[in-house]
Design a protein around this motif. Sequence first.
Motif, PDB file in Angstrom:
ATOM      1  N   TYR A   1       4.639 -15.886  -3.530  1.00 26.49           N
ATOM      2  CA  TYR A   1       3.597 -15.063  -3.038  1.00 26.49           C
ATOM      3  C   TYR A   1       3.484 -13.989  -4.360  1.00 26.49           C
ATOM      4  N   HIS A   2       2.262 -13.535  -4.557  1.00 23.25           N
ATOM      5  CA  HIS A   2       1.677 -12.786  -5.671  1.00 23.25           C
ATOM      6  C   HIS A   2       1.764 -11.264  -4.658  1.00 23.25           C
ATOM      7  N   LEU A   3       2.564 -10.122  -5.437  1.00 25.07           N
ATOM      8  CA  LEU A   3       2.530  -8.810  -4.989  1.00 25.07           C
ATOM      9  C   LEU A   3       1.336  -7.964  -5.715  1.00 25.07           C
ATOM     10  N   LYS A   4       0.660  -7.451  -4.749  1.00 25.59           N
ATOM     11  CA  LYS A   4      -0.229  -6.532  -5.285  1.00 25.59           C
ATOM     12  C   LYS A   4      -0.125  -5.216  -4.818  1.00 25.59           C
ATOM     13  N   THR A   5       0.009  -3.942  -5.800  1.00 22.13           N
ATOM     14  CA  THR A   5       0.447  -2.826  -5.217  1.00 22.13           C
ATOM     15  C   THR A   5      -0.817  -1.777  -5.580  1.00 22.13           C
ATOM     16  N   PHE A   6      -1.218  -1.006  -4.546  1.00 19.26           N
ATOM     17  CA  PHE A   6      -2.311  -0.199  -4.556  1.00 19.26           C
ATOM     18  C   PHE A   6      -1.716   1.262  -3.988  1.00 19.26           C
ATOM     19  N   GLN A   7      -2.467   2.323  -4.456  1.00 19.26           N
ATOM     20  CA  GLN A   7      -2.193   3.649  -4.005  1.00 19.26           C
ATOM     21  C   GLN A   7      -3.212   4.333  -3.049  1.00 19.26           C
TER      22      GLN A   7
ATOM     23  N   ILE B   1       0.881  -1.110   0.072  1.00 22.67           N
ATOM     24  CA  ILE B   1       0.047   0.066  -0.151  1.00 22.67           C
ATOM     25  C   ILE B   1       0.982   1.208  -0.078  1.00 22.67           C
ATOM     26  N   ILE B   2       0.832   1.808  -1.148  1.00 23.84           N
ATOM     27  CA  ILE B   2       1.719   3.258  -1.189  1.00 23.84           C
ATOM     28  C   ILE B   2       0.636   4.203  -0.744  1.00 23.84           C
ATOM     29  N   CYS B   3       1.103   4.832   0.546  1.00 25.60           N
ATOM     30  CA  CYS B   3      -0.030   5.761   1.137  1.00 25.60           C
ATOM     31  C   CYS B   3       0.371   7.087   0.861  1.00 25.60           C
ATOM     32  N   ARG B   4      -0.204   7.856   0.179  1.00 25.14           N
ATOM     33  CA  ARG B   4      -0.048   9.623  -0.207  1.00 25.14           C
ATOM     34  C   ARG B   4      -0.681  10.479   0.912  1.00 25.14           C
ATOM     35  N   ALA B   5       0.090  11.370   1.417  1.00 21.29           N
ATOM     36  CA  ALA B   5      -0.614  12.458   2.008  1.00 21.29           C
ATOM     37  C   ALA B   5      -0.620  13.532   1.474  1.00 21.29           C
ATOM     38  N   HIS B   6       0.537  14.410   1.166  1.00 19.34           N
ATOM     39  CA  HIS B   6       0.630  15.458   0.589  1.00 19.34           C
ATOM     40  C   HIS B   6       1.276  15.513  -0.916  1.00 19.34           C
ATOM     41  N   ASN B   7       1.896  14.221  -1.375  1.00 20.90           N
ATOM     42  CA  ASN B   7       2.454  13.984  -2.320  1.00 20.90           C
ATOM     43  C   ASN B   7       3.773  14.640  -2.800  1.00 20.90           C
ATOM     44  N   ALA B   8       4.329  15.247  -1.912  1.00 16.78           N
ATOM     45  CA  ALA B   8       5.515  16.084  -1.963  1.00 16.78           C
ATOM     46  C   ALA B   8       6.631  15.188  -2.194  1.00 16.78           C
ATOM     47  N   ILE B   9       6.829  14.245  -1.422  1.00 13.20           N
ATOM     48  CA  ILE B   9       7.826  13.205  -1.608  1.00 13.20           C
ATOM     49  C   ILE B   9       7.667  12.088  -2.663  1.00 13.20           C
ATOM     50  N   LEU B  10       6.531  11.530  -2.237  1.00 13.27           N
ATOM     51  CA  LEU B  10       6.150  10.311  -3.290  1.00 13.27           C
ATOM     52  C   LEU B  10       5.859  10.690  -4.889  1.00 13.27           C
ATOM     53  N   ASN B  11       5.954  12.140  -5.007  1.00 13.81           N
ATOM     54  CA  ASN B  11       5.716  12.590  -6.488  1.00 13.81           C
ATOM     55  C   ASN B  11       6.964  12.183  -7.542  1.00 13.81           C
ATOM     56  N   TYR B  12       8.220  12.045  -6.765  1.00 10.39           N
ATOM     57  CA  TYR B  12       9.259  11.660  -7.463  1.00 10.39           C
ATOM     58  C   TYR B  12       9.451   9.985  -7.523  1.00 10.39           C
ATOM     59  N   THR B  13       8.794   9.447  -8.483  1.00 11.03           N
ATOM     60  CA  THR B  13       8.476   8.049  -8.711  1.00 11.03           C
ATOM     61  C   THR B  13       9.900   6.890  -8.845  1.00 11.03           C
ATOM     62  N   PRO B  14      11.099   7.332  -9.399  1.00 12.14           N
ATOM     63  CA  PRO B  14      12.051   6.345  -9.611  1.00 12.14           C
ATOM     64  C   PRO B  14      12.451   5.882  -8.268  1.00 12.14           C
ATOM     65  N   ILE B  15      12.319   6.517  -7.104  1.00 17.89           N
ATOM     66  CA  ILE B  15      13.036   6.035  -5.932  1.00 17.89           C
ATOM     67  C   ILE B  15      12.390   4.479  -5.400  1.00 17.89           C
ATOM     68  N   PHE B  16      10.816   4.851  -5.686  1.00 18.28           N
ATOM     69  CA  PHE B  16       9.879   3.924  -5.103  1.00 18.28           C
ATOM     70  C   PHE B  16       9.685   2.772  -5.858  1.00 18.28           C
ATOM     71  N   SER B  17      10.103   2.943  -7.154  1.00 16.30           N
ATOM     72  CA  SER B  17       9.885   1.818  -8.245  1.00 16.30           C
ATOM     73  C   SER B  17      10.979   0.816  -7.835  1.00 16.30           C
ATOM     74  N   GLU B  18      12.239   1.427  -7.241  1.00 16.50           N
ATOM     75  CA  GLU B  18      13.223   0.406  -6.888  1.00 16.50           C
ATOM     76  C   GLU B  18      12.852  -0.221  -5.618  1.00 16.50           C
TER      77      GLU B  18
ATOM     78  N   ILE C   1       2.385  -4.581   3.104  1.00 13.59           N
ATOM     79  CA  ILE C   1       3.700  -3.814   3.349  1.00 13.59           C
ATOM     80  C   ILE C   1       3.001  -2.264   3.238  1.00 13.59           C
ATOM     81  N   LEU C   2       3.255  -1.606   4.209  1.00  9.71           N
ATOM     82  CA  LEU C   2       2.956  -0.282   4.134  1.00  9.71           C
ATOM     83  C   LEU C   2       4.034   0.702   3.697  1.00  9.71           C
ATOM     84  N   LEU C   3       3.796   1.394   2.605  1.00 11.25           N
ATOM     85  CA  LEU C   3       4.992   2.146   2.331  1.00 11.25           C
ATOM     86  C   LEU C   3       4.826   3.632   2.991  1.00 11.25           C
ATOM     87  N   GLY C   4       5.484   3.986   4.190  1.00 12.15           N
ATOM     88  CA  GLY C   4       5.128   4.848   5.154  1.00 12.15           C
ATOM     89  C   GLY C   4       5.948   6.180   4.895  1.00 12.15           C
ATOM     90  N   THR C   5       6.509   6.266   3.983  1.00 10.03           N
ATOM     91  CA  THR C   5       7.308   7.630   3.708  1.00 10.03           C
ATOM     92  C   THR C   5       6.535   8.918   3.916  1.00 10.03           C
TER      93      THR C   5
END
Length: 335
Positions: free
Chosen positions: A95-101, A64-81, A125-129
């Motif tokens: 296991y099968h990975l499912k990714t949601f925003q 789960i990619i949790c976005r609050a203000h999108n100030a950081i997660l807007n730069y996607t290359p970091i999080f694709s890694e 797995i909660l992406l907590g940035t």
Amino acid sequence: MGITAKELAARLNLSATAVSMALNGKPGVSTETRALVIREAEKAGYDFSRLSMKKNASGDIYCIICRAHNAILNYTPIFSELTDGLEQECRKNGYHLKTFQLYEKVDDLQKYIEELRISQCAGVILLGTEVSASVCHEFLQLSVPVILLDSYFDSADCSCVLINNAQGAYLATSYLIDRCGRQPGHLCSSYRITNFRERTHGFHRAVREHGMSTAKSIIHELSPSIEGAFSDMLEIIDSGTPLAGAYFADNDLIAIGAIKALKLRGYKVPEDIAIAGFDNISEGRVIDPALTTIDVPRKFMGQTAAAQLIREIQTPVLHSVKIEVSTTLIKRFSV
């Protein structure tokens, strides 16, 4: 095809949460309700093998990619890694990975979590940035293991995997001081998250250990994006605000924006002002001068988070763990 948990909840006029608790043997429902749910599930042909998926090496892991203000997660290359590492480890273990925003300010969080309760979710797995502690606590109410990735909260009783932010900032700041012999300044993000606060601690520790006062470090708040930092730094320069002879920036986006602004106003980097960043993004390699920065093994972080979650799915743990991944100083020409 047998009935689903969601359909069963509608048939019995119960909440999806109550049905999930009853089917999974979790507390929170009465003995009568639990017996009713299991009896009706058996009659309707519910597939009970779905429940065992949560304990065996199969099923779905949700990122789960949790976005609050999108100030950081807007730069996607970091999080694709990060997600590449997650997917590789999940696939290796069946296991099968499912990714949601999830957009915290827009999406219905409770509805989102209810859908997870009745899915074939084995773990989260909660992406907590950008995630807040309150949102993290909502996910911890699920009946499956949850790993917090790229953040940490003292109040959250779950395992987490994050960067050793303080160590990275300490390395970069110490290198600035040793190379330049100057009191370093700090280009800090105007949007404060846990990662940036920890980097501030590392910056302060390096300054103090070199016999300097943190109170004498010049601090500028810049937007955590190249364009925003560029505009903010131009405004600071044009206002006549005193500048430091060296800066540690909270991330590479801020560092690159500041370098562009300084060069536009005639400053030479690193001769007049040296700058070090954090994250080792690709743009830092091609900017002139190439950016000294802190490298983060993001794919390894993803693999580590997935491996820890799978351990907790297969063998429930009594105690959560905090795993900090070390960073590496990358020396280039901006210092």
